[in-house]
Write an enzyme that holds these catalytic residues in place. Sequence first.
Site, PDB file in Angstrom:
ATOM      1  N   MET A  29       5.672   1.869 -20.448  1.00 32.23           N
ATOM      2  CA  MET A  29       6.956   2.563 -20.332  1.00 32.23           C
ATOM      3  C   MET A  29       7.539   2.311 -18.939  1.00 32.23           C
ATOM      4  SD  MET A  29       6.750   5.951 -22.636  1.00 32.23           S
ATOM      5  CE  MET A  29       5.895   6.983 -21.477  1.00 32.23           C
ATOM      6  N   HIS A  33       2.247   0.253 -12.040  1.00 28.08           N
ATOM      7  CA  HIS A  33       1.339   0.391 -10.905  1.00 28.08           C
ATOM      8  C   HIS A  33       0.148  -0.540 -11.146  1.00 28.08           C
ATOM      9  CE1 HIS A  33      -0.908   2.835 -13.724  1.00 28.08           C
ATOM     10  NE2 HIS A  33       0.131   3.647 -13.869  1.00 28.08           N
ATOM     11  N   GLY A  35      -2.681  -0.094 -12.283  1.00 26.12           N
ATOM     12  CA  GLY A  35      -3.348   0.075 -13.581  1.00 26.12           C
ATOM     13  C   GLY A  35      -2.720  -0.847 -14.626  1.00 26.12           C
ATOM     14  N   HIS A  36      -1.378  -0.877 -14.668  1.00 21.81           N
ATOM     15  CA  HIS A  36      -0.703  -1.771 -15.622  1.00 21.81           C
ATOM     16  C   HIS A  36      -1.024  -3.234 -15.303  1.00 21.81           C
ATOM     17  CE1 HIS A  36       2.165   1.780 -15.715  1.00 21.81           C
ATOM     18  NE2 HIS A  36       1.920   1.602 -17.000  1.00 21.81           N
ATOM     19  N   GLU A 147      -7.783   3.012 -20.593  1.00 21.15           N
ATOM     20  CA  GLU A 147      -8.686   4.070 -21.056  1.00 21.15           C
ATOM     21  C   GLU A 147      -8.298   5.436 -20.499  1.00 21.15           C
ATOM     22  OE1 GLU A 147     -12.651   2.824 -20.062  1.00 21.15           O
ATOM     23  OE2 GLU A 147     -12.773   1.473 -21.790  1.00 21.15           O
ATOM     24  N   SER A 184      -1.260   6.614 -12.229  1.00 24.00           N
ATOM     25  CA  SER A 184      -0.354   7.073 -13.279  1.00 24.00           C
ATOM     26  C   SER A 184       1.059   7.024 -12.725  1.00 24.00           C
ATOM     27  CB  SER A 184      -0.696   8.521 -13.663  1.00 24.00           C
ATOM     28  OG  SER A 184       0.383   9.106 -14.346  1.00 24.00           O
TER      29      SER A 184
HETATM   30  O1  PAF Z   1       0.731   4.679 -22.683  1.00 27.36           O
HETATM   31  C1  PAF Z   1       1.951   4.470 -22.633  1.00 27.36           C
HETATM   32  O2  PAF Z   1       2.520   4.112 -21.596  1.00 27.36           O
HETATM   33  C2  PAF Z   1       2.773   4.683 -23.892  1.00 27.36           C
HETATM   34  O3  PAF Z   1       2.271   5.729 -24.653  1.00 27.36           O
HETATM   35  C3  PAF Z   1       2.928   3.403 -24.740  1.00 27.36           C
HETATM   36  C4  PAF Z   1       1.579   2.954 -25.284  1.00 27.36           C
HETATM   37  C5  PAF Z   1       3.545   2.296 -23.902  1.00 27.36           C
HETATM   38  C6  PAF Z   1       3.845   3.667 -25.940  1.00 27.36           C
HETATM   39  O4  PAF Z   1       5.121   4.050 -25.528  1.00 27.36           O
END
Ligand code: PAF
Length: 277
Positions: A29, A33, A35-36, A147, A184
């Site tokens: 979304m 950061h 983590g992504h 996770e 987060s």
């Molecule tokens: O974990 C998230 O950021 C959201 O729930 C996701 C998986 C991108 C779905 O909108």
Amino acid sequence: MKIARTVADLRIVSDWQRSGQTVALVPTMGALHAGHLSLVGRARALCDRVIVTLFVNPRQFDRPEDLGKYPRSEERDSAMLEPCGVDLLFAPPPEEIYPAGFATTVSVAGLTSGMCGDFRPGHFDGMATIVTKLFLMSRAERAFFGEKDWQQLQIVRRLVQDLNIPIEITGCPTVREPDGLAMSSRNERLSPGDRSIAPALFAALTHAAKRLQAGEEIEDILFAARKQITDAGFDRVEYLELRHHTTLEPLQHIGEPARLLAAAWLGPVRLIDNVPV
Ligand code: PAF
């Protein structure tokens, strides 16, 4: 890195697949950061092509003020992704995902009740619906999830199995700040004072997990962990529970693989975390 705004723009994926290349999907979304980026790194290592999706999904927000305050930063996000070897950033407008007349919801029973499911009504239906759409629109072979959202990860695994969606789900370890706080997008909203309190959530979970492994009384440990979190300065603990790691059934004794999961409020920010037991 190409930017796609429409489902039609995703046609390039068929060209990749026709030439034998494997395709990874990293749903996000935004407000990215480290983590992504670790999900992207894993996707890059395991597949030939990587698609990152950036869509703040209105249907998974149970409180309008949370949706309004959710950080949006597409320019910064794409600058972060560019050097990571991402092939395509799919950042559609809401009307591309939910056109007029949209009437379908994907709802997973069982795993969605309890914990975040009890405190965020409709959240998991919204999440399951968008994730299903992203899988079907992209036709990727593999998708990567953190996770940190452990309950979400189990729900996604279930829906893929139940709906025979041909995609492999890979869970990736939570990335933490040096003081243990799980990364987060919501951390950006912590005041400096609350930021110094926030690592207490992980500290309490880790301490409780050690005591559980040592065979101490479960209810006493969970009570002490909740108290440790509020004593540290959190406003309230929404839940702190011991569950089976995949079925998410509540556990009364240690022996099977388990997960300790919690959500707690610090000022206006709700943080979640979990650890293995
Ligand atoms: O974990 C998230 O950021 C959201 O729930 C996701 C998986 C991108 C779905 O909108």
